[in-house]
Design an enzyme around this catalytic site. Structure first.
Site, PDB file in Angstrom:
ATOM      1  N   SER A  10       0.874  -1.181   0.000  1.00  0.00           N
ATOM      2  CA  SER A  10       0.000   0.000   0.000  1.00  0.00           C
ATOM      3  C   SER A  10       0.911   1.231   0.000  1.00  0.00           C
ATOM      4  CB  SER A  10      -0.916  -0.004   1.219  1.00  0.00           C
ATOM      5  OG  SER A  10      -0.168  -0.162   2.402  1.00  0.00           O
ATOM      6  N   PHE A  21      13.219  15.081  11.627  1.00  0.00           N
ATOM      7  CA  PHE A  21      11.932  14.472  11.963  1.00  0.00           C
ATOM      8  C   PHE A  21      12.123  13.315  12.950  1.00  0.00           C
ATOM      9  CE2 PHE A  21       8.288  11.735  11.530  1.00  0.00           C
ATOM     10  CZ  PHE A  21       7.255  12.663  11.649  1.00  0.00           C
ATOM     11  N   GLU A  28       1.337   5.603   0.715  1.00  0.00           N
ATOM     12  CA  GLU A  28       0.817   6.789   1.409  1.00  0.00           C
ATOM     13  C   GLU A  28       1.291   8.066   0.726  1.00  0.00           C
ATOM     14  OE1 GLU A  28       0.956   6.634   5.714  1.00  0.00           O
ATOM     15  OE2 GLU A  28       1.664   8.700   5.759  1.00  0.00           O
ATOM     16  N   ASP A  66      -0.514  15.023  15.794  1.00  0.00           N
ATOM     17  CA  ASP A  66       0.477  15.752  16.598  1.00  0.00           C
ATOM     18  C   ASP A  66      -0.075  17.118  16.967  1.00  0.00           C
ATOM     19  OD1 ASP A  66       2.597  13.946  16.876  1.00  0.00           O
ATOM     20  OD2 ASP A  66       3.142  14.264  14.774  1.00  0.00           O
ATOM     21  N   HIS A  71       3.724  -1.163   3.856  1.00  0.00           N
ATOM     22  CA  HIS A  71       3.113   0.136   3.579  1.00  0.00           C
ATOM     23  C   HIS A  71       4.252   1.119   3.287  1.00  0.00           C
ATOM     24  CE1 HIS A  71       0.147   3.370   3.892  1.00  0.00           C
ATOM     25  NE2 HIS A  71       0.991   4.031   4.656  1.00  0.00           N
TER      26      HIS A  71
HETATM   27  C1  LIG Z   1       1.174   5.214   9.704  1.00  0.00           C
HETATM   28  C2  LIG Z   1       1.049   6.583  10.322  1.00  0.00           C
HETATM   29  C3  LIG Z   1       0.290   7.554   9.680  1.00  0.00           C
HETATM   30  C4  LIG Z   1       0.154   8.831  10.245  1.00  0.00           C
HETATM   31  N1  LIG Z   1      -0.604   9.769   9.594  1.00  0.00           N
HETATM   32  C5  LIG Z   1      -0.782  10.983  10.138  1.00  0.00           C
HETATM   33  C6  LIG Z   1      -1.620  11.967   9.529  1.00  0.00           C
HETATM   34  O1  LIG Z   1      -2.205  11.736   8.469  1.00  0.00           O
HETATM   35  N2  LIG Z   1      -1.755  13.164  10.129  1.00  0.00           N
HETATM   36  C7  LIG Z   1      -1.126  13.451  11.302  1.00  0.00           C
HETATM   37  O2  LIG Z   1      -1.298  14.559  11.804  1.00  0.00           O
HETATM   38  N3  LIG Z   1      -0.325  12.558  11.911  1.00  0.00           N
HETATM   39  C8  LIG Z   1      -0.146  11.330  11.366  1.00  0.00           C
HETATM   40  N4  LIG Z   1       0.651  10.414  12.000  1.00  0.00           N
HETATM   41  C9  LIG Z   1       1.365  10.801  13.221  1.00  0.00           C
HETATM   42  C10 LIG Z   1       0.498  10.629  14.487  1.00  0.00           C
HETATM   43  O3  LIG Z   1      -0.632  11.451  14.431  1.00  0.00           O
HETATM   44  C11 LIG Z   1       1.363  11.001  15.676  1.00  0.00           C
HETATM   45  O4  LIG Z   1       2.386  10.058  15.851  1.00  0.00           O
HETATM   46  C12 LIG Z   1       0.615  11.250  16.979  1.00  0.00           C
HETATM   47  O5  LIG Z   1       1.514  11.854  17.892  1.00  0.00           O
HETATM   48  C13 LIG Z   1       0.066   9.991  17.637  1.00  0.00           C
HETATM   49  O6  LIG Z   1      -1.017   9.505  16.999  1.00  0.00           O
HETATM   50  P1  LIG Z   1      -1.648   8.073  17.403  1.00  0.00           P
HETATM   51  O7  LIG Z   1      -2.840   7.880  16.592  1.00  0.00           O
HETATM   52  O8  LIG Z   1      -0.611   7.036  17.407  1.00  0.00           O
HETATM   53  O9  LIG Z   1      -2.080   8.414  18.929  1.00  0.00           O
HETATM   54  P2  LIG Z   1      -2.579   7.554  20.140  1.00  0.00           P
HETATM   55  O10 LIG Z   1      -2.707   6.114  19.824  1.00  0.00           O
HETATM   56  O11 LIG Z   1      -3.755   8.248  20.701  1.00  0.00           O
HETATM   57  O12 LIG Z   1      -1.353   7.684  21.152  1.00  0.00           O
HETATM   58  C14 LIG Z   1      -0.687   8.918  21.322  1.00  0.00           C
HETATM   59  C15 LIG Z   1       0.124   8.898  22.598  1.00  0.00           C
HETATM   60  O13 LIG Z   1      -0.740   9.026  23.712  1.00  0.00           O
HETATM   61  C16 LIG Z   1      -0.583   7.919  24.596  1.00  0.00           C
HETATM   62  N5  LIG Z   1      -1.917   7.670  25.122  1.00  0.00           N
HETATM   63  C17 LIG Z   1      -2.940   7.008  24.544  1.00  0.00           C
HETATM   64  N6  LIG Z   1      -4.027   7.029  25.352  1.00  0.00           N
HETATM   65  C18 LIG Z   1      -3.689   7.745  26.437  1.00  0.00           C
HETATM   66  C19 LIG Z   1      -4.377   8.155  27.636  1.00  0.00           C
HETATM   67  N7  LIG Z   1      -5.660   7.820  27.837  1.00  0.00           N
HETATM   68  N8  LIG Z   1      -3.700   8.886  28.546  1.00  0.00           N
HETATM   69  C20 LIG Z   1      -2.414   9.247  28.344  1.00  0.00           C
HETATM   70  N9  LIG Z   1      -1.709   8.900  27.253  1.00  0.00           N
HETATM   71  C21 LIG Z   1      -2.347   8.168  26.306  1.00  0.00           C
HETATM   72  C22 LIG Z   1      -0.002   6.809  23.739  1.00  0.00           C
HETATM   73  O14 LIG Z   1       0.724   5.861  24.468  1.00  0.00           O
HETATM   74  C23 LIG Z   1       0.906   7.617  22.833  1.00  0.00           C
HETATM   75  O15 LIG Z   1       2.089   7.953  23.480  1.00  0.00           O
HETATM   76  C24 LIG Z   1       0.811   9.134  11.469  1.00  0.00           C
HETATM   77  C25 LIG Z   1       1.584   8.150  12.098  1.00  0.00           C
HETATM   78  C26 LIG Z   1       1.698   6.883  11.550  1.00  0.00           C
HETATM   79  C27 LIG Z   1       2.538   5.852  12.228  1.00  0.00           C
END
Ligand SMILES: Cc1cc2nc3c(=O)[nH]c(=O)nc-3n(C[C@H](O)[C@H](O)[C@H](O)COP(=O)(O)OP(=O)(O)OC[C@H]3O[C@@H](n4cnc5c(N)ncnc54)[C@H](O)[C@@H]3O)c2cc1C
Length: 313
Positions: free
Chosen positions: A25, A229, A27, A119, A279
């Site tokens: 896939s 990064f 991105e 982020d 991916h």
């Molecule tokens: C494949 C991929 C694609 C991405 N695409 C994008 C994109 O399109 N746009 C973008 O802006 N970013 C993108 N990102 C980056 C991502 O948004 C960041 O890494 C962000 O900081 C974390 O997102 P997450 O969904 O992993 O968060 P989460 O799974 O919510 O976790 C974030 C952090 O919070 C912690 N956490 C979770 N729940 C809790 C809680 N209840 N209390 C305290 N801490 C908690 C987790 O351990 C982790 O450290 C992508 C990353 C990857 C790997």
């Protein structure tokens, strides 16, 4: 015993001959100029010929690319050749906003969606605070999307641990919670140390996770950007990677060749460990990913049984 380079390549040859090829896939991120839009269109045309599982488009964490992500997804979906997968984030968004974006995607025929926290403004490294009235973390976003439509939900995973997580164990539990909330599949942050992915995969299995965790592969061409990064995202850059690009700042073509070689070695090493889904972070360009896929045995859809591409009419 680990297989040597020749044995790995022999295995790939056998796989290609027996039509056993990995699933891939790609991105993209939404274009912000007309020329980038043209590049993306050409890149998608090239990569869709490899019959990918889906093409995904990222989303600005604060919704800044909402329209552009939507338009890019709509145009990929309209091609009718490949599934388009939009990314969606929690940052700065109300639940209602997210629900209406999800509705629009569903009406468009989109069934795969990537649910992320995003982020904070200021990028990776800045302090995150949940938005009032929004979903605080990806887990709750997954829950919301799953309740709304029958989406196939993808989430992010971090072989080297997400920088905000208090521990690797906490982060892995978070991944498990995202699956329990309704996600089907994870895609990892990029990494260069194959062992870190393999250890993470093993730890996930020990935690009772049996969902696919697809490695995210980043073919690198600009080491300076990568360094910036990776620092903010706590991703280890091995010394050998730096050495490979040293002295090539003014030689982009050579960097491309080195980048392809490194990415090909990485995917072959993962394939030897039973990884069958990859991916690719394309950075909106097709050539490198196309070359890496070719080396893996992923060929154009109109390749005949002798693995030669049919001549264009
Ligand atoms: C494949 C991929 C694609 C991405 N695409 C994008 C994109 O399109 N746009 C973008 O802006 N970013 C993108 N990102 C980056 C991502 O948004 C960041 O890494 C962000 O900081 C974390 O997102 P997450 O969904 O992993 O968060 P989460 O799974 O919510 O976790 C974030 C952090 O919070 C912690 N956490 C979770 N729940 C809790 C809680 N209840 N209390 C305290 N801490 C908690 C987790 O351990 C982790 O450290 C992508 C990353 C990857 C790997």
């Amino acid at each position: 015993m680990a297989l040597g380079a020749h044995e790995l390549r022999d295995r790939i040859h056998t796989n290609i001959t027996n039509s056993i090829t990995p699933k891939v896939s790609f991105e993209f991120f939404p274009a912000n100029t007309e020329s980038m839009e043209k590049t993306i269109r050409r890149s998608i045309e090239k990569l869709e010929s490899l019959n990918p599982e889906f093409i995904s488009v990222t989303y600005g964490a604060d919704g800044s690319t909402r329209e552009r992500t939507f338009d890019a997804i709509a145009s990929i979906q309209a091609r009718g050749t490949v599934d388009a997968m939009p990314h969606l984030t929690c940052v700065g968004a109300q639940k209602d906003d997210i629900a209406s974006i999800a509705d629009e995607y569903y009406e468009l025929g989109i069934r795969k969606i990537m649910a992320l926290r995003g982020d904070p403004q200021g990028g990776a490294g800045a302090t995150y605070a949940p938005t009032e009235g929004g979903f605080p973390y990806a887990e709750q976003l997954v829950e919301g999307l799953a309740a709304q439509h029958d989406f196939d939900i993808y989430v992010a995973a971090y072989p080297e641990t997400h920088p905000d997580a208090p521990s690797p164990h906490f982060d892995l539990q978070n991944l498990k919670r995202k699956f329990d909330a309704g996600a089907s599949t994870a895609i990892t942050q990029y990494f260069f140390n194959t062992e870190s992915y393999l250890r993470f995969r093993d730890a996930a299995v020990r935690m009772g996770i049996d969902n696919p965790i697809i490695p995210g592969i980043l073919p690198v061409t600009n080491f300076a950007t990568l360094q910036r990064f990776s620092k903010a995202s706590s991703i280890t850059l091995p010394k050998w990677l730096e050495t490979a690009f040293a002295g090539l700042d003014a030689e982009p073509e050579t960097r491309q060749l080195i980048a392809a070689n490194i990415a090909i070695e990485q995917v072959i090493a993962l394939q030897a460990e039973g990884v069958n889904d990859f991916h690719f972070y394309t950075l909106n360009r097709a050539e490198l990913c196309y070359a890496v896929c070719h080396a893996l045995g992923v060929r154009r859809a109109n390749t005949n049984e002798n693995n030669t591409v049919e001549a264009a009419a």
